[in-house]
Design an enzyme around this catalytic site. Structure first.
Site, short mmCIF file in Angstrom:
data_model
loop_
_atom_site.label_atom_id
_atom_site.label_comp_id
_atom_site.label_asym_id
_atom_site.label_seq_id
_atom_site.Cartn_x
_atom_site.Cartn_y
_atom_site.Cartn_z
N ALA A 47 0.84 -1.20 0.00
CA ALA A 47 0.00 0.00 0.00
C ALA A 47 0.88 1.25 0.00
O ALA A 47 1.82 1.34 0.79
CB ALA A 47 -0.90 0.00 1.23
N LYS A 107 9.92 4.75 14.93
CA LYS A 107 10.27 5.10 16.33
C LYS A 107 9.32 6.12 16.92
O LYS A 107 9.01 6.10 18.10
CB LYS A 107 11.70 5.63 16.44
CG LYS A 107 11.99 6.85 15.57
CD LYS A 107 13.01 6.53 14.55
CE LYS A 107 12.87 7.33 13.30
NZ LYS A 107 13.79 6.92 12.27
N VAL A 134 15.18 1.63 16.28
CA VAL A 134 16.33 2.28 16.92
C VAL A 134 17.60 1.82 16.23
O VAL A 134 17.87 0.62 16.14
CB VAL A 134 16.42 1.95 18.43
CG1 VAL A 134 17.64 2.61 19.05
CG2 VAL A 134 15.15 2.38 19.16
N GLY A 136 18.64 1.68 13.11
CA GLY A 136 18.59 1.03 11.79
C GLY A 136 19.01 -0.42 11.78
O GLY A 136 18.34 -1.30 12.32
N ILE A 138 21.46 -1.90 13.23
CA ILE A 138 22.17 -2.44 14.41
C ILE A 138 21.21 -3.24 15.29
O ILE A 138 20.18 -2.72 15.71
CB ILE A 138 22.77 -1.30 15.27
CG1 ILE A 138 23.65 -0.40 14.42
CG2 ILE A 138 23.53 -1.86 16.46
CD1 ILE A 138 24.13 0.86 15.15
N LYS A 207 14.00 7.60 20.36
CA LYS A 207 14.80 6.37 20.52
C LYS A 207 15.23 6.19 21.97
O LYS A 207 15.28 5.07 22.48
CB LYS A 207 16.00 6.44 19.58
CG LYS A 207 15.57 6.37 18.11
CD LYS A 207 16.66 6.80 17.17
CE LYS A 207 16.24 6.69 15.72
NZ LYS A 207 17.20 7.32 14.81
#
Ligand SMILES: NC(=O)c1ccc[n+]([C@@H]2O[C@H](COP(=O)([O-])OP(=O)(O)OC[C@H]3O[C@@H](n4cnc5c(N)ncnc54)[C@H](OP(=O)(O)O)[C@@H]3O)[C@@H](O)[C@H]2O)c1
Length: 430
Positions: A47, A107, A134, A136, A138, A207
């Protein structure tokens, strides 16, 4: 491989920087993902707002629709990658209510509405995954929720916004001022046309709220996160910090405090150059965790980017799909510790204060007495020459309370031997 299970239907909301990469990887890696999960993952619909928008990846046109509801209701797992609070919140709730598990990188949504959404998921026996929300690519949410679930976390300090880290890094390495470094970040695509959410610390505060709630098993509303951005950081502050052996970083710091609660804060911070977070350059992110038994851990990598963030989404997708097959309750978010999120005044830390003072006899003693009068102990004082016959004093304190430091600054500002309180910056990581 012929699976015993029917394909798991995946619905995607949004096909921008992250969504288009998720769709691409899902299609390209379909057979490998099926082996890992034990059932085929079938992307059944995407979508979007505008069917004519340019996409970062070539994707089958027949998957696209502007009817988000049809995608939600036809899916076993819904991936929300549109961002913002509405309509994302309504659609996430609709997906959970329809019996789907939900994966999001949002986030802002998790920080603002997390407790409500987790409660709904819990009540329905559904699961809400948010590893990509939080830092990306990691892995930090799962380590906090699972790997460290048996430990006691005392502190989490993170560089969780790549745009601001890039800007501060450029200011440090080139001597540029804030506006020049922001212009460079915009030209290179690291900063958005409206950079407010990044440079004013809103993104990092969302975050921080998520990290604090996971680390301390408590609800941490984003409004309780103390927030200062980087717009007032000057080239002079960065240079002074460098000379003294520090880097200036925008840190999200979440910690237990002596009074028994927790404090979450986002602000420019001095950290010693030998601290691992000082080595995080450019747009990279890192989260530094201090746990009672595990000790100090650092998680480092790309905090943003389409393919990088898609990696975290696909990790969540494999977990969600396996749970879909195995059944059983979701991983409910624990807020049992119920620590109070306290204001920044409950923090004790060190400070570096830079003052322009009149260059005349007795001033140093007078300034020292202001600090002593409020119980703030001075570790070092460096003096250099400032314009207009003033002297520049750079004062490093021992650990002091925010309240005492605020009183010192007020007294300094009222003192006629002080021309200007040029900078007050907290120091961490010593
Ligand atoms: N970009 C990153 O590096 C990164 C990193 C970590 C987390 N995130 C998070 O991931 C999420 C997505 O970010 P992004 O950068 O991919 O965003 P983006 O590039 O702006 O893409 C947003 C997508 O959502 C669609 N959309 C927006 N509003 C919609 C609506 N009302 N109805 C239907 N579709 C709508 C857009 O459709 P059109 O294409 O038709 O306009 C677009 O495809 C955000 O929550 C963000 O915070 C992003």
């Amino acid at each position: 491989m012929q699976s015993a299970y029917r394909p798991i239907r995946i619905g995607l909301l949004g096909a921008g920087s992250v969504g288009s990469q998720v769709a691409k990887l899902l299609i390209e890696n379909q057979s490998e993902l099926a082996k890992r999960v034990g059932a085929e993952l079938s992307l059944t619909g995407i979508a979007v707002r505008d069917l004519k928008s340019k996409r970062d990846a070539e994707l089958p046109a027949e998957l696209f629709t502007t009817d988000a509801e049809s995608v939600i209701l036809g899916s076993d797992i819904v991936i929300e990658l549109i961002g913002g609070i509405e309509p994302a919140k309504t659609w996430v709730m609709q997906a959970l209510n329809s019996g789907a598990d939900v994966i999001t990188a949002n986030k802002a949504l998790i920080a603002a509405c997390g407790p409500e959404l987790f409660a709904l998921a819990d009540q329905l026996g559904a699961q809400l995954y948010f590893e990509a929300a939080v830092a990306g690519a990691i892995p930090i949410i799962r380590p906090l929720r699972e790997s460290l679930a048996g430990d006691r976390i005392d502190r989490v300090m993170g560089i969780v916004n790549g745009t601001t880290n890039f800007i501060l890094d450029r200011m440090e390495s080139t001597g540029a001022d804030f506006d020049e470094a922001l212009a460079e970040a915009t030209a290179l695509g690291y900063a958005e046309a409206d950079p407010t959410a990044d440079i004013e610390g809103f993104d990092a505060a969302s975050k921080a709220a998520i990290l604090a709630s996971l680390a301390f098993h408590s609800e941490v509303p984003v409004e309780k996160v103390h927030r200062e951005g980087i717009t007032s950081v000057t080239a002079m502050q960065i240079e002074t910090a460098k000379q003294a052996g520090y880097a200036v970083k925008l840190l999200a710091i979440c910690e237990r405090v002596e009074s028994g609660g927790l404090v979450a804060r986002v602000h420019p911070t001095l950290i010693p150059l030998e601290h691992p977070l000082a080595a995080v350059r450019g747009a990279y992110n890192a989260v530094f965790v201090e746990a009672q038994s595990a000790g100090r851990l650092m998680f480092y990598g790309a905090g943003a980017g389409g393919p990088e963030t898609a990696s975290a989404i696909l990790g969540d997708l494999v977990s969600a799909a396996k749970r879909h097959l195995a059944g059983g309750p979701g991983l409910a978010d624990s807020t049992h510790a119920n620590l109070e999120a306290l204001p920044v005044q409950f923090v004790n830390t060190r400070f570096q204060i830079t003052l322009e003072v009149r260059d005349k006899a007795g001033v140093l003693a007078k300034i020292a007495s202001v600090f002593a009068g409020h119980g703030v102990s001075v570790e070092t004082v460096q003096q250099s020459v400032a314009p207009n016959n003033a002297a520049l004093l750079t004062i490093m304190t021992h650990v002091a309370s925010e309240r005492d430091l605020e009183a010192v600054v007020a007294a300094l500002e009222a003192d006629d031997s002080v021309v200007l309180v040029a900078s007050v910056i907290r120091v961490e990581g010593l």
